[in-house]
Design an enzyme around this catalytic site. Structure first.
Site, mmCIF file in Angstrom:
data_model
loop_
_atom_site.group_PDB
_atom_site.id
_atom_site.type_symbol
_atom_site.label_atom_id
_atom_site.label_comp_id
_atom_site.label_asym_id
_atom_site.label_seq_id
_atom_site.Cartn_x
_atom_site.Cartn_y
_atom_site.Cartn_z
ATOM 1 N N PRO A 10 0.817 -1.222 -0.056
ATOM 2 C CA PRO A 10 0.135 0.061 -0.003
ATOM 3 C C PRO A 10 0.905 1.321 -0.018
ATOM 4 O O PRO A 10 0.304 2.287 -0.519
ATOM 5 C CB PRO A 10 -0.816 -0.123 1.196
ATOM 6 C CG PRO A 10 -0.836 -1.580 1.687
ATOM 7 C CD PRO A 10 0.412 -2.102 1.259
ATOM 8 N N TYR A 11 1.895 1.184 0.630
ATOM 9 C CA TYR A 11 2.884 2.289 0.738
ATOM 10 C C TYR A 11 3.312 2.627 -0.682
ATOM 11 O O TYR A 11 3.242 3.845 -1.377
ATOM 12 C CB TYR A 11 3.972 2.083 1.595
ATOM 13 C CG TYR A 11 5.016 3.501 1.701
ATOM 14 C CD1 TYR A 11 4.685 4.387 2.703
ATOM 15 C CD2 TYR A 11 5.968 3.684 1.003
ATOM 16 C CE1 TYR A 11 5.544 5.460 2.723
ATOM 17 C CE2 TYR A 11 7.040 4.527 1.340
ATOM 18 C CZ TYR A 11 6.720 5.497 2.260
ATOM 19 O OH TYR A 11 7.464 6.611 2.370
ATOM 20 N N VAL A 12 3.917 1.685 -1.482
ATOM 21 C CA VAL A 12 4.211 1.758 -2.827
ATOM 22 C C VAL A 12 3.258 2.412 -3.864
ATOM 23 O O VAL A 12 3.413 3.411 -4.475
ATOM 24 C CB VAL A 12 4.707 0.463 -3.547
ATOM 25 C CG1 VAL A 12 4.875 0.494 -4.786
ATOM 26 C CG2 VAL A 12 5.822 -0.205 -2.738
#
Length: 244
Positions: free
Chosen positions: A147-149
């Site tokens: 999700p961070y990517v």
């Protein structure tokens, strides 16, 4: 206006911008840390105001922009730096609440900031400059949690779309593609998993992790008139890890 200003890159940016003559409005959730930083800046004859709040809350962001306008009469530049992530977990094992929080802080937070900063700059009629903190994770899969990517890719997309929409009205908007930096978030990850440091260092061609002020310097340049022909950019501050 600097978000995520209570520590790390944001705090380094506040000190640097103020030392270079900017009046700074500091936004983060930790009000006590913001007041300490503001007092430090004032002790060096700088100008700083505190607007504690959460970038995921539109009313808090609006209040911070209003604080800049009330205290200093205008908003010329903004560094939308607040972000949040966690240690890598495989996608199927990542809790939905973690996905929601990462997207909320990193994407909705930037969206909220742009939503209120742009009208203030447009009303002034003299342009302005905005820098959004993305990441090397906004360019490729870095090994960070998925999700961070995705969120950091979205920050770059928002930046480019906004730059295209507001360029003819004199507002420049760029993204910093930041590599591993010695922030509280990274130091916490290293304490939990010491191998994180080795992996981060090995990814760079300089074989080191950045200090927060090194990222702040890039933001200062992009927000200054020295970068007058730079907009819609994905500017790497990553020790060369995106070059290999």
């Amino acid at each position: 206006m600097i978000t995520g200003a209570s520590s790390g890159i944001g705090a380094a940016a506040a000190r640097l911008f103020a030392a270079e003559g900017a009046s700074v409005v500091l936004m983060a959730r930790r009000e006590d840390a913001l007041h300490r930083l503001a007092e430090e800046i004032r002790a060096e004859n700088g100008r700083a105001e505190v607007a504690a709040g959460d970038v995921t809350v539109p009313a808090d962001v609006e209040r911070a922009v209003d604080r800049a306008l009330t205290a200093f009469g205008r908003l010329d530049a903004a560094f939308n730096n607040a972000g949040w992530g966690t240690l890598g977990t495989e996608l199927h094992a990542t809790d939905t609440a973690v996905f929601d929080r990462i997207m909320d802080v990193n994407v909705r937070g930037v969206w909220n900031c742009l939503k209120y900063q742009l009208p203030a700059m447009l009303e002034q009629g003299e342009g302005g400059a905005i820098v959004n903190t993305s990441s090397t994770a906004g360019l490729f899969a870095t090994g960070a949690i998925s999700p961070y990517v995705a969120a950091k890719h979205a920050v770059l997309g928002l930046t480019r779309a906004a730059a295209a929409e507001y360029g003819q009205r004199g507002i420049r908007i760029n993204a910093l593609m930041v590599g591993a930096t010695r922030t509280e978030l990274l130091e916490g990850a290293i304490r939990a998993l010491p191998q994180v440091e080795t992996v981060a260092i090995d990814r760079t061609v300089q074989r080191r992790i950045a200090e927060p002020v090194e990222v702040a310097r890039a933001a200062a340049w992009l927000l200054s008139d020295q970068a007058s022909y730079t907009t819609g950019g994905a500017v790497p501050v990553d020790g060369g890890c995106s070059a290999v």
